[in-house]
Design an enzyme around this catalytic site. Sequence first.
Site, PDB file in Angstrom:
ATOM      1  N   MET A  31      14.165  -5.952  67.004  1.00  0.00           N
ATOM      2  CA  MET A  31      13.358  -5.319  66.312  1.00  0.00           C
ATOM      3  C   MET A  31      11.445  -4.925  66.288  1.00  0.00           C
ATOM      4  SD  MET A  31      15.687  -5.062  62.505  1.00  0.00           S
ATOM      5  CE  MET A  31      14.880  -6.143  62.027  1.00  0.00           C
ATOM      6  N   TYR A  33       7.900  -6.432  67.052  1.00  0.00           N
ATOM      7  CA  TYR A  33       7.264  -7.024  66.567  1.00  0.00           C
ATOM      8  C   TYR A  33       7.214  -8.508  66.981  1.00  0.00           C
ATOM      9  CZ  TYR A  33       3.073  -8.334  63.739  1.00  0.00           C
ATOM     10  OH  TYR A  33       1.740  -8.956  63.134  1.00  0.00           O
ATOM     11  N   HIS A  38      11.665 -14.905  70.279  1.00  0.00           N
ATOM     12  CA  HIS A  38      12.137 -13.539  71.969  1.00  0.00           C
ATOM     13  C   HIS A  38      11.147 -13.242  73.288  1.00  0.00           C
ATOM     14  CE1 HIS A  38      10.773 -11.008  68.023  1.00  0.00           C
ATOM     15  NE2 HIS A  38      12.374 -10.615  68.254  1.00  0.00           N
ATOM     16  N   GLN A  62      20.833  -1.605  58.461  1.00  0.00           N
ATOM     17  CA  GLN A  62      21.065  -2.651  58.375  1.00  0.00           C
ATOM     18  C   GLN A  62      19.593  -3.301  56.965  1.00  0.00           C
ATOM     19  OE1 GLN A  62      20.383  -4.211  62.628  1.00  0.00           O
ATOM     20  NE2 GLN A  62      18.847  -6.312  61.557  1.00  0.00           N
ATOM     21  N   GLN A 154      24.582 -14.587  62.703  1.00  0.00           N
ATOM     22  CA  GLN A 154      24.123 -12.987  63.539  1.00  0.00           C
ATOM     23  C   GLN A 154      25.065 -13.406  64.516  1.00  0.00           C
ATOM     24  OE1 GLN A 154      21.620  -9.572  63.317  1.00  0.00           O
ATOM     25  NE2 GLN A 154      20.798 -10.729  65.180  1.00  0.00           N
TER      26      GLN A 154
HETATM   27  O1  PAF Z   1      17.585  -9.855  65.318  1.00  0.00           O
HETATM   28  C1  PAF Z   1      17.635  -8.483  64.869  1.00  0.00           C
HETATM   29  O2  PAF Z   1      16.502  -8.486  65.715  1.00  0.00           O
HETATM   30  C2  PAF Z   1      18.383  -7.293  64.988  1.00  0.00           C
HETATM   31  O3  PAF Z   1      19.417  -7.951  63.381  1.00  0.00           O
HETATM   32  C3  PAF Z   1      18.928  -7.068  65.849  1.00  0.00           C
HETATM   33  C4  PAF Z   1      20.333  -7.873  66.438  1.00  0.00           C
HETATM   34  C5  PAF Z   1      18.052  -6.127  66.889  1.00  0.00           C
HETATM   35  C6  PAF Z   1      20.003  -5.641  65.530  1.00  0.00           C
HETATM   36  O4  PAF Z   1      19.121  -5.024  64.842  1.00  0.00           O
END
Ligand code: PAF
Length: 292
Positions: A31, A33, A38, A62, A154
Site C-alpha cells: 500500500m 509508503y 518492503h 480493507q 494475512q
Molecule cells: O499488507 C498490505 O500492505 C496489504 O494488506 C496488501 C497485501 C497490499 C493488500 O492491500
Amino acid sequence: MIIARTIVDLKEHLYALSEGGRRSIGYVPTMGYLHEGHASLMREAKSHNDITVLSIFVNPTQFGPNEDLDRYPRDEERDLKLADECGINIVFLPAVQEMYPRPSKTSVIVSGLTDRLCGASRPGHFDGVGLVVSKLFHLIKPDRAYFGMKDAQQVAVIQQMVDDLNIDTVIVPCPTVREPDGLALSSRNVYLSAEHRAQAVVLSQSLAQAKTWIEEEATTAGSLLSLVKDRIESVPDAVIDYVELLQYPSLDPLNEHELTHKLESPVLLAMAVKFGTTRLIDNSLYHPSGGV
Ligand code: PAF
C-alpha cells in the site's frame, strides 16, 4: 523501471517482459509508503525471479468506516525511488477507479481464519484484502508473491485462499524487519509521537521475553499471556487490543496446557496495541525445535 497506472498498460508491459509467460514473475503487493521491510521483500523477489512487479495501492475495501484510509501516509516519489533502487521492473500504481470501476458484487471470504485477531478487531478487513489480492494475482499472474510476516495472519489467510482457489502462485513469507531497538517496521509508525515511539518498543521486548518463558516450559498458555500483557501494560499509554497465542498457520486456539509439553507445531504469539490513535501489530512464531 516501467510505471503502469492502468490495467491495459500493466498487461501490455507484463506480456512483453515475460516473453509470453516464459520468464518468471516475482510480485510484491503493497500500500506504499515503503520502508526497509518492503525493500527486503523487493530484494528477495529480485533475487529469485526474472521479472519483479511491485504494486502500490491503498485499498479502500480493507479499511473500516472509522479507520485511517484518508490519512494513510503516501509518498509516491520516494516509493518510486526505492523501487528503482531495488531493481523493480514494473510498478503498478492504479487509481481506485481503475481497480474498482463499479462496486464489486463478488466477495472473497476466507472463513474461520479471519474471525480472530485483527479480523475480530477490524470486521471486513480480510474480505477486502482477499478481494484485492485475488484481483491483483489475476492481473499479474505471479509465480511467487512476497509477504512480510509482521502480518502473520494475512499470510495465513492468503495462503489458504491460494490453496482453496488453486491459484498458481507460491506465497513466500519473509521475516519482519525491525528498527535497531526492535520496533517492527510499519508505514503506520510515522503516526507515533516521540513519547509513544519510545514506549512502542515494549511490543518486541515482550515477544523476546515470551520466547524465554516458552523455552523454559515453565508456563501454561494462560499464564504466559498474563505475563506478556503485564509487561505491555507496564508502559503508561499502551492499550491492548489483543494478545493471543494460537497454532500457526491454522490459527486454531492453543490447548491451555500445550506449552507445558513439547510443542508439536509452530505457535504464534500475536498482539495489537494502541498508543493514542495509532494501532500497532507485532508477533513472533515459536517453532517446536525451539527456534524462532
Ligand atoms: O499488507 C498490505 O500492505 C496489504 O494488506 C496488501 C497485501 C497490499 C493488500 O492491500
